[in-house]
Design a protein around this motif. Structure first.
Motif, PDB file in Angstrom:
ATOM      1  N   LYS A 210       0.711  -1.262  -0.042  1.00 40.64           N
ATOM      2  CA  LYS A 210       0.156   0.003  -0.152  1.00 40.64           C
ATOM      3  C   LYS A 210       0.720   1.305  -0.050  1.00 40.64           C
ATOM      4  O   LYS A 210       0.337   2.401  -0.410  1.00 40.64           O
ATOM      5  N   GLU A 211       2.090   1.112   0.257  1.00 41.46           N
ATOM      6  CA  GLU A 211       2.980   2.457   0.685  1.00 41.46           C
ATOM      7  C   GLU A 211       3.505   2.833  -0.852  1.00 41.46           C
ATOM      8  O   GLU A 211       3.845   3.887  -0.754  1.00 41.46           O
ATOM      9  N   GLY A 212       3.280   2.031  -1.830  1.00 44.40           N
ATOM     10  CA  GLY A 212       3.460   2.622  -3.101  1.00 44.40           C
ATOM     11  C   GLY A 212       2.729   2.127  -4.261  1.00 44.40           C
ATOM     12  O   GLY A 212       1.833   1.323  -4.124  1.00 44.40           O
ATOM     13  N   SER A 213       2.966   2.776  -5.361  1.00 47.94           N
ATOM     14  CA  SER A 213       2.289   2.243  -6.726  1.00 47.94           C
ATOM     15  C   SER A 213       2.841   1.096  -7.159  1.00 47.94           C
ATOM     16  O   SER A 213       3.978   0.609  -6.606  1.00 47.94           O
ATOM     17  N   ILE A 214       2.281   0.217  -7.952  1.00 48.94           N
ATOM     18  CA  ILE A 214       2.600  -1.015  -8.344  1.00 48.94           C
ATOM     19  C   ILE A 214       3.945  -0.923  -9.130  1.00 48.94           C
ATOM     20  O   ILE A 214       4.903  -1.719  -8.993  1.00 48.94           O
ATOM     21  N   GLN A 215       4.248   0.019  -9.872  1.00 50.79           N
ATOM     22  CA  GLN A 215       5.396   0.409 -10.707  1.00 50.79           C
ATOM     23  C   GLN A 215       6.648   0.641  -9.598  1.00 50.79           C
ATOM     24  O   GLN A 215       7.791   0.055  -9.718  1.00 50.79           O
ATOM     25  N   GLN A 216       6.352   1.405  -8.708  1.00 51.34           N
ATOM     26  CA  GLN A 216       7.341   1.705  -7.484  1.00 51.34           C
ATOM     27  C   GLN A 216       7.623   0.413  -6.672  1.00 51.34           C
ATOM     28  O   GLN A 216       8.771   0.228  -6.358  1.00 51.34           O
ATOM     29  N   ASN A 217       6.686  -0.392  -6.606  1.00 48.09           N
ATOM     30  CA  ASN A 217       6.956  -1.698  -5.787  1.00 48.09           C
ATOM     31  C   ASN A 217       7.726  -2.559  -6.729  1.00 48.09           C
ATOM     32  O   ASN A 217       8.497  -3.403  -6.110  1.00 48.09           O
ATOM     33  N   ILE A 218       7.448  -2.819  -7.904  1.00 50.81           N
ATOM     34  CA  ILE A 218       8.175  -3.251  -8.731  1.00 50.81           C
ATOM     35  C   ILE A 218       9.677  -2.929  -8.737  1.00 50.81           C
ATOM     36  O   ILE A 218      10.782  -3.744  -8.765  1.00 50.81           O
ATOM     37  N   GLU A 219       9.928  -1.714  -8.831  1.00 47.70           N
ATOM     38  CA  GLU A 219      11.259  -1.229  -8.865  1.00 47.70           C
ATOM     39  C   GLU A 219      12.051  -1.576  -7.598  1.00 47.70           C
ATOM     40  O   GLU A 219      13.347  -1.852  -7.711  1.00 47.70           O
TER      41      GLU A 219
END
Length: 232
Positions: A210-219
């Motif tokens: 929840k703390e990031g977007s899906i793309q941020q989480n992938i990175e």
């Protein structure tokens, strides 16, 4: 739909998505660098739960351009092949433990325009026929937890199985890739990659944070192994 997967590649576990806001979540995944959807189907016997039927698969296919890998954590495989072919599945992952005649199962999957994926439970080690079967499939799906329940910790024996699979494929001259599924996050991904996995199924602990977007989480998820690649 056949795809050229990046190295490394990430799939999105549908069972870990927000099923109450599915359309928005599908689009969020589609707008990231996720390569495909991973769709778990559990029959209540393969593991003691039931998740994801056929209608949701059709909904996803109607609302995305990304491929869908249907993971059949079931014992009676053949009826599901027809059902999910009709729902538009691109890949069907079938379990070694559930197949008496794997070549026939693979042929039936291909006959319906899909690609087979060879799957193994977390506690199943590869046998002598592993490389021959893996060579007929799009990739190998290795579970690192039991299917159907989120939040589990990786079973350590599954890491050793991935290492063995990687070595067997290399010795056979095959470039078949290994997908790790279960508790994949920024703390565990380096261990999985070092064992030989290059496709990672993201769920509650690594992709849908929840703390990031899906793309941020992938990175963030891939950073440990990308850094290692640059250093190596």
């Amino acid at each position: 739909m056949e795809i050229n997967l990046p190295m490394p590649a990430v799939s999105a576990s549908v069972s870990c998505m927000d099923l109450g806001h599915m359309h928005a979540h599908i689009k969020a995944v589609e707008n990231s660098s996720v390569s495909f959807f991973h769709y778990d189907v559990v029959d209540g016997k393969f593991n003691k739960c039931y998740i994801l039927g056929d209608l949701l698969c059709q909904y996803i296919k109607n609302n995305t351009k990304l491929p869908v890998e249907v993971h059949l954590a079931v014992y009676d495989i053949e009826p599901y092949i027809e059902v999910f072919a009709d729902k538009g599945a691109d890949y069907i992952a079938v379990h070694y433990e559930a197949m008496k005649k794997p070549h026939e199962i693979f042929a039936k999957i291909r006959a319906r325009g899909m690609q087979p994926v060879l799957a193994y439970k977390a506690d199943t080690a590869p046998k002598e026929d592993f490389s021959e079967l893996a060579g007929q499939c799009a990739w190998v799906l290795k579970l690192t937890v039991n299917p159907g329940f989120s939040g589990q910790k990786i079973k350590q024996e599954s890491i050793e199985h991935i290492k063995t699979m990687h070595d067997m494929l290399k010795n056979a001259g095959l470039d078949t890739r290994i997908q790790a599924d279960g508790n994949v996050n920024k703390e565990t991904i380096k261990m999985l990659a070092q064992a030989g996995a290059t496709i990672f199924t993201g769920g509650t602990s690594g992709l849908f944070l929840k703390e990031g977007s899906i793309q941020q989480n992938i990175e963030k998820l891939l950073a440990p192994i990308q850094l290692e690649t640059m250093q190596g």
